[in-house]
Design a protein around this motif. Structure first.
Motif, PDB file in Angstrom:
ATOM      1  N   HIS A   1       3.226 -24.137  15.377  1.00 24.95           N
ATOM      2  CA  HIS A   1       2.989 -23.186  14.283  1.00 24.95           C
ATOM      3  C   HIS A   1       2.624 -23.915  12.998  1.00 24.95           C
ATOM      4  CE1 HIS A   1       4.164 -20.586  10.865  1.00 24.95           C
ATOM      5  NE2 HIS A   1       3.575 -19.660  11.609  1.00 24.95           N
ATOM      6  N   GLY A   2       3.212 -25.090  12.785  1.00 24.86           N
ATOM      7  CA  GLY A   2       2.891 -25.858  11.585  1.00 24.86           C
ATOM      8  C   GLY A   2       1.420 -26.223  11.533  1.00 24.86           C
ATOM      9  N   ALA A   3       0.858 -26.568  12.689  1.00 26.46           N
ATOM     10  CA  ALA A   3      -0.566 -26.909  12.743  1.00 26.46           C
ATOM     11  C   ALA A   3      -1.425 -25.675  12.501  1.00 26.46           C
ATOM     12  CB  ALA A   3      -0.901 -27.544  14.085  1.00 26.46           C
ATOM     13  N   VAL A   4      -0.998 -24.512  13.038  1.00 27.79           N
ATOM     14  CA  VAL A   4      -1.735 -23.271  12.794  1.00 27.79           C
ATOM     15  C   VAL A   4      -1.671 -22.908  11.312  1.00 27.79           C
ATOM     16  CG1 VAL A   4      -1.922 -20.816  13.355  1.00 27.79           C
ATOM     17  CG2 VAL A   4      -1.275 -22.444  15.142  1.00 27.79           C
ATOM     18  N   ALA A   5      -0.507 -23.139  10.690  1.00 32.81           N
ATOM     19  CA  ALA A   5      -0.356 -22.860   9.261  1.00 32.81           C
ATOM     20  C   ALA A   5      -1.278 -23.743   8.428  1.00 32.81           C
ATOM     21  CB  ALA A   5       1.100 -23.060   8.841  1.00 32.81           C
ATOM     22  N   GLU A   6      -1.551 -24.952   8.915  1.00 24.86           N
ATOM     23  CA  GLU A   6      -2.487 -25.835   8.214  1.00 24.86           C
ATOM     24  C   GLU A   6      -3.892 -25.226   8.200  1.00 24.86           C
ATOM     25  OE1 GLU A   6      -2.615 -29.947   9.346  1.00 24.86           O
ATOM     26  OE2 GLU A   6      -0.476 -29.974   9.835  1.00 24.86           O
ATOM     27  N   ILE A   7      -4.263 -24.587   9.301  1.00 22.69           N
ATOM     28  CA  ILE A   7      -5.575 -23.937   9.365  1.00 22.69           C
ATOM     29  C   ILE A   7      -5.655 -22.840   8.301  1.00 22.69           C
ATOM     30  CG2 ILE A   7      -7.149 -22.569  10.791  1.00 22.69           C
ATOM     31  CD1 ILE A   7      -5.974 -23.898  13.245  1.00 22.69           C
ATOM     32  N   GLU A   8      -4.572 -22.067   8.187  1.00 23.58           N
ATOM     33  CA  GLU A   8      -4.526 -21.004   7.180  1.00 23.58           C
ATOM     34  C   GLU A   8      -4.596 -21.586   5.779  1.00 23.58           C
ATOM     35  OE1 GLU A   8      -1.844 -17.050   6.116  1.00 23.58           O
ATOM     36  OE2 GLU A   8      -0.881 -18.780   7.063  1.00 23.58           O
TER      37      GLU A   8
ATOM     38  N   ALA B   1       0.751 -33.658  16.333  1.00 28.79           N
ATOM     39  CA  ALA B   1       0.916 -33.253  14.935  1.00 28.79           C
ATOM     40  C   ALA B   1       0.835 -34.446  13.991  1.00 28.79           C
ATOM     41  CB  ALA B   1       2.244 -32.526  14.745  1.00 28.79           C
ATOM     42  N   GLY B   2       1.230 -35.623  14.477  1.00 34.56           N
ATOM     43  CA  GLY B   2       1.235 -36.814  13.638  1.00 34.56           C
ATOM     44  C   GLY B   2      -0.088 -37.534  13.570  1.00 34.56           C
ATOM     45  N   ARG B   3      -1.073 -37.075  14.319  1.00 33.48           N
ATOM     46  CA  ARG B   3      -2.373 -37.743  14.300  1.00 33.48           C
ATOM     47  C   ARG B   3      -3.165 -37.374  13.040  1.00 33.48           C
ATOM     48  NH1 ARG B   3      -4.931 -36.877  20.371  1.00 33.48           N
ATOM     49  NH2 ARG B   3      -3.073 -37.420  21.585  1.00 33.48           N
ATOM     50  N   PRO B   4      -4.011 -38.279  12.550  1.00 30.43           N
ATOM     51  CA  PRO B   4      -4.848 -37.991  11.372  1.00 30.43           C
ATOM     52  C   PRO B   4      -6.076 -37.166  11.758  1.00 30.43           C
ATOM     53  CG  PRO B   4      -5.282 -40.223  12.129  1.00 30.43           C
ATOM     54  CD  PRO B   4      -4.156 -39.691  12.995  1.00 30.43           C
ATOM     55  N   LEU B   5      -5.822 -35.919  12.176  1.00 28.25           N
ATOM     56  CA  LEU B   5      -6.887 -35.042  12.632  1.00 28.25           C
ATOM     57  C   LEU B   5      -6.893 -33.759  11.811  1.00 28.25           C
ATOM     58  CD1 LEU B   5      -6.147 -35.317  16.463  1.00 28.25           C
ATOM     59  CD2 LEU B   5      -7.999 -36.491  15.246  1.00 28.25           C
ATOM     60  N   ASP B   6      -8.008 -33.041  11.841  1.00 31.10           N
ATOM     61  CA  ASP B   6      -8.030 -31.742  11.173  1.00 31.10           C
ATOM     62  C   ASP B   6      -7.169 -30.764  11.969  1.00 31.10           C
ATOM     63  OD1 ASP B   6     -10.001 -29.726  12.806  1.00 31.10           O
ATOM     64  OD2 ASP B   6     -10.611 -31.825  13.037  1.00 31.10           O
ATOM     65  N   ALA B   7      -6.709 -29.708  11.288  1.00 30.68           N
ATOM     66  CA  ALA B   7      -5.735 -28.792  11.877  1.00 30.68           C
ATOM     67  C   ALA B   7      -6.268 -28.080  13.112  1.00 30.68           C
ATOM     68  CB  ALA B   7      -5.295 -27.770  10.830  1.00 30.68           C
ATOM     69  N   VAL B   8      -7.536 -27.702  13.109  1.00 31.34           N
ATOM     70  CA  VAL B   8      -8.099 -26.998  14.255  1.00 31.34           C
ATOM     71  C   VAL B   8      -8.069 -27.886  15.495  1.00 31.34           C
ATOM     72  CG1 VAL B   8     -10.190 -25.968  15.231  1.00 31.34           C
ATOM     73  CG2 VAL B   8      -9.564 -25.502  12.853  1.00 31.34           C
ATOM     74  N   THR B   9      -8.423 -29.142  15.317  1.00 24.16           N
ATOM     75  CA  THR B   9      -8.391 -30.075  16.446  1.00 24.16           C
ATOM     76  C   THR B   9      -6.975 -30.255  16.966  1.00 24.16           C
ATOM     77  OG1 THR B   9     -10.326 -31.255  15.596  1.00 24.16           O
ATOM     78  CG2 THR B   9      -8.953 -32.416  17.194  1.00 24.16           C
ATOM     79  N   LYS B  10      -6.006 -30.329  16.055  1.00 17.98           N
ATOM     80  CA  LYS B  10      -4.606 -30.478  16.463  1.00 17.98           C
ATOM     81  C   LYS B  10      -4.161 -29.292  17.316  1.00 17.98           C
ATOM     82  CE  LYS B  10      -2.887 -33.164  12.504  1.00 17.98           C
ATOM     83  NZ  LYS B  10      -1.953 -33.161  11.358  1.00 17.98           N
TER      84      LYS B  10
END
Length: 211
Positions: A147-154, A88-97
């Motif tokens: 879930h936080g990463a999935v919420a980023e996708i949304e 979650a802390g990596r500088p990546l796009d949400a889908v990749t996370k």
């Protein structure tokens, strides 16, 4: 798959060793016995015999089998939490996370089938599945990071089906199903684990994301 009970072979008594090494040995033996015999069938005596120590010596490390089972569960979920937090802390796009989190989850389950069975497949009402406030907290934090990463996708407008809550449940359920089948239906001619995981994730994301 119905697990076939196997009569344990009693190990020779072992000399005293380093505490942390003996504790880890106890946990490994206990995983096998909990899976093989179920919660009710697992006893301190069986675990001690598997390790090759006396029951008295085992009680120097754990007060009872519940504490052993709980530590197995906490260790597994704690490792998943550490993995999700790091990703979650990596500088990546949400889908990749999200993809990395799910791949790590499946890989851990496939590489640690006994622990996975105990944490995610044991019937708590029948087998005394491990539950306490600490484990509940670790599990909740692990899911929150996912879930936080999935919420980023949304939030990025890339979630084409449902809300992040629904998508997170579907993603986790699908990956759990793959791991559960892979480690319990061992008689099937399975493809390589990495191929299975990649194909699963490709299919799921193709259906959930906008084009």
């Amino acid at each position: 798959m119905t697990l076939t009970a196997v009569q344990p072979v009693k190990s020779a008594r072992k000399a005293k060793g380093d505490g942390h090494l003996r504790r880890a040995e106890i946990l490994r033996a206990a995983e096998t016995i909990f899976v093989r015999d179920g919660y009710q069938g697992a006893t301190i005596r069986k675990i001690a015999d598997e390790v090759g120590v006396s029951s008295t010596a085992l009680y120097m490390h754990f007060r009872d089998k519940d504490e052993i089972l709980l530590e197995i569960a906490e260790t597994m979920v704690g490792q998943l939490l550490a993995s999700n937090t790091e990703i979650a802390g990596r500088p990546l796009d949400a889908v990749t996370k999200v993809r990395l989190m799910l791949a790590a989850y499946m890989r851990f389950g496939l590489e640690n089938p006994n622990a996975y069975r105990l944490v995610y497949l044991a019937k708590s009402d029948e087998e005394g599945g491990p539950q306490n406030e600490r484990l509940t907290d670790i599990s909740a934090r692990c899911y929150e990071a996912f879930h936080g990463a999935v919420a980023e996708i949304e939030a990025d407008g890339r979630l084409g089906v449902g809300k992040s809550d629904i998508a997170a449940h579907v993603l986790w359920s699908a990956c759990h199903g793959l791991v559960a089948l892979r480690i319990t239906r061992t008689q099937l001619a399975w493809e390589d684990n990495e191929v299975l995981m990649s194909t699963m994730l490709d299919g799921i994301f193709d259906g959930l994301l906008t084009r």
